[in-house]
Design a protein around this motif. Structure first.
Motif, PDB file in Angstrom:
ATOM      1  N   ILE A 124       4.506  13.777   0.170  1.00 34.14           N
ATOM      2  CA  ILE A 124       5.030  12.662   0.948  1.00 34.14           C
ATOM      3  C   ILE A 124       4.393  11.365   0.465  1.00 34.14           C
ATOM      4  N   PHE A 125       5.219  10.338   0.244  1.00 24.83           N
ATOM      5  CA  PHE A 125       4.767   9.007  -0.147  1.00 24.83           C
ATOM      6  C   PHE A 125       5.072   8.052   1.010  1.00 24.83           C
ATOM      7  N   GLU A 126       4.014   7.488   1.569  1.00 24.48           N
ATOM      8  CA  GLU A 126       4.132   6.571   2.693  1.00 24.48           C
ATOM      9  C   GLU A 126       3.860   5.161   2.170  1.00 24.48           C
ATOM     10  N   MET A 127       4.816   4.244   2.322  1.00 21.87           N
ATOM     11  CA  MET A 127       4.710   2.914   1.725  1.00 21.87           C
ATOM     12  C   MET A 127       4.891   1.821   2.768  1.00 21.87           C
ATOM     13  N   LYS A 128       4.211   0.708   2.528  1.00 22.55           N
ATOM     14  CA  LYS A 128       4.337  -0.425   3.437  1.00 22.55           C
ATOM     15  C   LYS A 128       4.041  -1.717   2.694  1.00 22.55           C
ATOM     16  N   SER A 129       4.843  -2.759   2.976  1.00 21.99           N
ATOM     17  CA  SER A 129       4.592  -4.098   2.449  1.00 21.99           C
ATOM     18  C   SER A 129       5.262  -5.119   3.354  1.00 21.99           C
ATOM     19  N   GLY A 130       4.526  -6.183   3.656  1.00 20.96           N
ATOM     20  CA  GLY A 130       5.094  -7.279   4.435  1.00 20.96           C
ATOM     21  C   GLY A 130       4.710  -8.631   3.885  1.00 20.96           C
ATOM     22  N   TYR A 131       4.063  -8.647   2.711  1.00 23.03           N
ATOM     23  CA  TYR A 131       3.578  -9.891   2.123  1.00 23.03           C
ATOM     24  C   TYR A 131       4.737 -10.656   1.489  1.00 23.03           C
ATOM     25  N   VAL A 188       0.844  -1.185   0.000  1.00 26.09           N
ATOM     26  CA  VAL A 188       0.000   0.000   0.000  1.00 26.09           C
ATOM     27  C   VAL A 188       0.880   1.236   0.000  1.00 26.09           C
ATOM     28  N   VAL A 189       0.409   2.285  -0.682  1.00 29.58           N
ATOM     29  CA  VAL A 189       1.086   3.579  -0.672  1.00 29.58           C
ATOM     30  C   VAL A 189       0.041   4.641  -0.353  1.00 29.58           C
ATOM     31  N   ALA A 190       0.416   5.593   0.499  1.00 37.23           N
ATOM     32  CA  ALA A 190      -0.442   6.726   0.823  1.00 37.23           C
ATOM     33  C   ALA A 190       0.261   7.995   0.371  1.00 37.23           C
ATOM     34  N   THR A 191      -0.476   8.883  -0.280  1.00 38.63           N
ATOM     35  CA  THR A 191       0.071  10.164  -0.720  1.00 38.63           C
ATOM     36  C   THR A 191      -0.445  11.249   0.210  1.00 38.63           C
ATOM     37  N   ILE A 192       0.472  11.985   0.795  1.00 35.20           N
ATOM     38  CA  ILE A 192       0.139  13.036   1.758  1.00 35.20           C
ATOM     39  C   ILE A 192       0.719  14.350   1.237  1.00 35.20           C
ATOM     40  N   VAL A 193      -0.129  15.361   1.125  1.00 37.15           N
ATOM     41  CA  VAL A 193       0.311  16.670   0.646  1.00 37.15           C
ATOM     42  C   VAL A 193       0.137  17.675   1.773  1.00 37.15           C
ATOM     43  N   GLN A 194       1.232  18.289   2.180  1.00 39.35           N
ATOM     44  CA  GLN A 194       1.221  19.303   3.225  1.00 39.35           C
ATOM     45  C   GLN A 194       1.864  20.558   2.658  1.00 39.35           C
ATOM     46  N   GLY A 195       1.013  21.458   2.158  1.00 37.91           N
ATOM     47  CA  GLY A 195       1.540  22.629   1.480  1.00 37.91           C
ATOM     48  C   GLY A 195       2.230  22.227   0.196  1.00 37.91           C
ATOM     49  N   GLU A 196       3.512  22.506   0.125  1.00 37.94           N
ATOM     50  CA  GLU A 196       4.300  22.117  -1.041  1.00 37.94           C
ATOM     51  C   GLU A 196       5.133  20.871  -0.769  1.00 37.94           C
ATOM     52  N   ARG A 197       4.810  20.166   0.283  1.00 35.55           N
ATOM     53  CA  ARG A 197       5.525  18.936   0.628  1.00 35.55           C
ATOM     54  C   ARG A 197       4.702  17.743   0.156  1.00 35.55           C
ATOM     55  N   CYS A 218       8.219   2.885   5.049  1.00 35.44           N
ATOM     56  CA  CYS A 218       9.022   4.086   4.821  1.00 35.44           C
ATOM     57  C   CYS A 218       8.108   5.251   4.468  1.00 35.44           C
ATOM     58  N   GLN A 219       8.618   6.430   4.712  1.00 37.09           N
ATOM     59  CA  GLN A 219       7.934   7.669   4.360  1.00 37.09           C
ATOM     60  C   GLN A 219       8.953   8.563   3.668  1.00 37.09           C
ATOM     61  N   VAL A 220       8.701   8.828   2.393  1.00 38.15           N
ATOM     62  CA  VAL A 220       9.656   9.567   1.564  1.00 38.15           C
ATOM     63  C   VAL A 220       9.004  10.858   1.090  1.00 38.15           C
ATOM     64  N   GLU A 221       9.706  11.969   1.299  1.00 43.85           N
ATOM     65  CA  GLU A 221       9.220  13.256   0.804  1.00 43.85           C
ATOM     66  C   GLU A 221       9.914  13.594  -0.511  1.00 43.85           C
ATOM     67  N   ARG A 222       9.123  13.965  -1.493  1.00 48.55           N
ATOM     68  CA  ARG A 222       9.657  14.259  -2.819  1.00 48.55           C
ATOM     69  C   ARG A 222       9.428  15.725  -3.152  1.00 48.55           C
ATOM     70  N   ASP A 223      10.394  16.342  -3.845  1.00 49.40           N
ATOM     71  CA  ASP A 223      10.241  17.729  -4.269  1.00 49.40           C
ATOM     72  C   ASP A 223       9.034  17.868  -5.186  1.00 49.40           C
ATOM     73  N   ALA A 224       8.363  19.009  -5.072  1.00 50.29           N
ATOM     74  CA  ALA A 224       7.201  19.248  -5.926  1.00 50.29           C
ATOM     75  C   ALA A 224       7.593  19.350  -7.389  1.00 50.29           C
ATOM     76  N   LEU A 225       8.803  19.780  -7.664  1.00 47.41           N
ATOM     77  CA  LEU A 225       9.289  19.903  -9.039  1.00 47.41           C
ATOM     78  C   LEU A 225      10.655  19.247  -9.141  1.00 47.41           C
ATOM     79  N   SER A 226      10.820  18.341 -10.099  1.00 44.13           N
ATOM     80  CA  SER A 226      12.098  17.648 -10.275  1.00 44.13           C
ATOM     81  C   SER A 226      12.291  17.293 -11.741  1.00 44.13           C
ATOM     82  N   ILE A 227      13.544  17.130 -12.115  1.00 46.53           N
ATOM     83  CA  ILE A 227      13.921  16.705 -13.466  1.00 46.53           C
ATOM     84  C   ILE A 227      14.591  15.342 -13.339  1.00 46.53           C
TER      85      ILE A 227
END
Length: 663
Positions: free
Chosen positions: A269-276, A258-267, A345-354
């Motif tokens: 965040i991708f929250e991921m989990k797997s144990g299968y 499962v992945v959850a997408t969390i947006v806090q302003g310009e942040r 894991c919880q990974v924050e990604r830049d709003a703009l990237s190349i």
């Protein structure tokens, strides 16, 4: 003394004082007016007083009402669960990010009556925050100055004498006459300290600055179905978008990944989990076309007992994924854990990237989510997603919170159903009729043809149509040749080619009695049987396909089918050898009347003796009974297999039906 005019401006207000002379009373009046008119420009510079603890309503300008419009500010706890006595970070931020606020007042209150203030704050920044007592020590935070702020982080300590749900309730002032009262955060659950939910993201027993990268281990329940609480699902569809597989697992809180997408302003965040199946990685990709290839991927990979995050890029034709040449500076691993084979894991990604010369703008563009997990990874890339993969059905604006549905699997399910009906059902029955029933139902024709031949041709035409249809729909669904590391696609192509050639060869078959007829019969028999065997083997390999979501115990059903099919062939073959061996009168005719004749697969009625034309071969009654039994069992196999394939994953479907019945 000439008349003088003094104009005092404060905001949009103008006060005029006209006097013939300045005397003491005039000076006192001036001071009084200045104190009244200038005071609105000072927005409680020392913070909210304790007199408004219950209402949280500022006394601005003698009673300016709060705004009722949508607030540009958010109160965001960094997690949805916390252990008693532990620290929780709470963020006040603006959205859009260019909006500032000058003052605030914040409390944590019981979500349900009597709505008492609970817990207390820690003073982490004396230059911007001060704490006041609202029925408890330091349980309310407010500002110390009116300097413009875009965001602010506070630390709140959960109470030790309270268990349940709280919300952070706040007043935020953008300016003296612009403020919002009663802004609420998403709920936060307070649990007993030491329970597994207290190890979730965002919780720490020590003070920490924002954006830390390590948290205590995330302890997952030993059984997903038995779990009554899993923090990653908290807020799904309300404060964050959640997407997992198999389809519908977010609602049942039973995802393999499962992945959850969390947006806090310009942040972002991708929250991921797997144990299968103890995965070696979990990854989420952003795609423009819902297909693997040319996608930006974030991976969470266990390495030496901890989690590392990497960025990678997928390529198509042939499919592959690589970190080589991909920048690793547009994301940050905020929180992670790895325990009992569960990756979190919880990974924050830049709003703009190349990435790979492609621009990814999470604010203005929409993307398909690609979620994948697999059993192997190395130091340079992750391997094939053999545990599972799922794609969102439509491109998403990540800031929009709502249900996230996966791409349709209708074509995949149709492919499976078509192939199962064709090669477990119609092909098996058609081959059996052609081999053992040539001299049964003698004197009874269908459409001018012998019964066995008419039914054989009908069943094989159905097999041909279903096979071609199944091949076309899966080709359309995949959008090209499959790149999976499994023999199933190759075996499927071989089956389809052989099946396609069979009716073409039959159309050009030599006439009975010609010297090439035996050769045709051998080739036709060989092609049909090879196609049938290869198709069955392909179905076995299909069980291993993650995309098919088929249970491993399906192999036992397939083995049972093969055993039954071989057993029936053995019974009919024994009958044929008994007849050929001389136990019945047909021996004198010198031909195998119930077995497959390589000399003439479809002899004409005139080629048979008058005796053969008038009566069925020996054991015809027994063969008919066995055929009826064979048809019943084959139909049962086909129905069971099609239901399992179409409703896959069948265990989750059954569980969902049970819950609906119970509710």
């Amino acid at each position: 003394m000439p008349i003088s005019r003094l104009t005092i401006r404060s905001g949009a207000k103008i006060v005029e004082m006209t006097s013939t002379r300045f005397n003491m009373w005039s000076l006192l009046s001036l001071v009084l007016v200045l104190s009244v008119l200038i005071s609105p420009s000072i927005t409680l510079p020392n913070g909210a007083p304790e007199s408004v603890c219950s209402t949280m309503l500022p006394f601005h300008g003698g009673g300016i009402p709060p705004l009722t419009t949508t607030s540009p500010f958010r109160i965001t706890p960094v997690t949805s669960v916390v252990g008693s006595g532990q620290v929780l970070q709470v963020e006040i931020e603006s959205f859009p990010a260019n909006v500032v606020f000058k003052g605030f007042m914040l409390q944590a209150r019981n979500r349900f009556p009597p709505y008492q203030v609970v817990g207390h704050f820690e003073l982490v920044d004396e230059s911007a925050i001060k704490l006041i007592n609202c029925g408890g020590e330091s349980n309310t935070a407010t500002h110390t100055n009116t300097q413009p702020k875009k965001e602010l982080t506070l630390e709140w300590i959960a109470p030790t004498d309270f268990k349940g749900e709280i919300v952070f309730n706040g007043t935020i002032a953008q300016d003296y006459d612009k403020f919002w009262v009663g802004l609420q955060s998403t709920p936060v659950k307070i649990v007993e300290s030491g329970q597994s939910p207290t190890s979730v993201v965002g919780i720490s027993t020590t003070r920490r600055p924002p954006m830390t990268t390590t948290v205590p281990s995330y302890v997952a329940p030993t059984s997903a179905r038995a779990a009554t609480f899993d923090p990653i699902y908290e807020g799904c569809g309300e404060t964050k978008g959640c997407f997992g597989f198999p389809e519908g697992c977010v609602e049942t809180r039973n995802c393999r990944a499962v992945v959850a997408t969390i947006v806090q302003g310009e942040r972002y965040i991708f929250e991921m989990k797997s144990g299968y199946n103890r995965p070696a990685y979990i990854a989420v990709g952003l795609s423009n076309d819902a297909k693997m290839g040319n996608d930006s991927v974030l991976e969470c990979v266990p390495e030496q007992g901890t989690i590392k995050a990497y960025a990678s890029w997928t390529s198509a034709g042939p499919y592959g994924v690589s970190r080589s040449g991909i920048p690793q500076n547009f994301f940050q691993l905020r929180q992670h854990s790895y325990e009992d084979g569960v990756i979190y894991c919880q990974v924050e990604r830049d709003a703009l990237s190349i990435v790979a010369k492609e621009k990814f703008d999470l604010v203005n563009e929409k993307y398909h989510l690609l979620l994948a997990t697999g059993s192997s990874a190395d130091s340079v890339h992750v391997s094939y997603h053999d545990i599972g993969r799922h794609v969102s059905g439509s491109p998403l604006a990540l800031a929009e919170v709502g249900p996230v549905k996966g791409s349709s699997k209708l074509l995949l399910r149709l492919h499976g159903a078509f192939m199962l009906v064709a090669w477990i059902g119609t092909a098996s029955l058609g081959i059996l009729l052609a081999r053992y029933f040539r001299q049964t139902w003698v004197g009874n024709q269908l459409c001018g043809k012998d019964q066995w031949f008419a039914w054989h041709r009908f069943l094989m035409v159905i097999t041909w149509l279903l096979t071609i249809a199944g091949f076309v729909v899966i080709f359309v669904d995949i959008g090209g040749w499959s790149q999976i590391d499994n023999p199933h696609p190759i075996l499927g192509v071989v089956t389809t080619v052989l099946c396609f050639l069979q009716p073409i060869g039959a159309f050009f078959r030599p006439h009975p009695g010609t010297k090439r007829r035996p050769l045709f019969n051998w080739l036709h028999w060989l092609g049909g049987n090879i196609a049938h065997i290869v198709a069955i083997v392909a179905i076995f390999f299909a069980v291993k396909l993650p995309k098919a979501d088929l249970p491993e115990w399906l192999d036992f059903i397939l083995v049972a089918f093969v055993a039954f099919h071989v057993f029936m062939h053995l019974i009919f073959s024994i009958l044929s050898w008994i007849q050929i061996g001389g136990c019945v009168s047909e021996r004198r005719n010198g031909q195998r009347v119930t077995s497959f004749p390589m000399a003439d697969m479809t002899p004409s009625r005139n080629s048979m003796s008058s005796g053969d034309r008038k009566q069925d071969a020996a054991f015809s009654g027994f063969r008919k009974v066995m055929l009826f039994f064979y048809i019943l069992i084959i139909v049962a196999f086909v129905i069971a297999l099609v239901v399992i394939a179409v409703l896959a994953p069948i265990e989750d479907t059954v569980e969902s039906i049970k819950k609906q019945i119970m509710n």
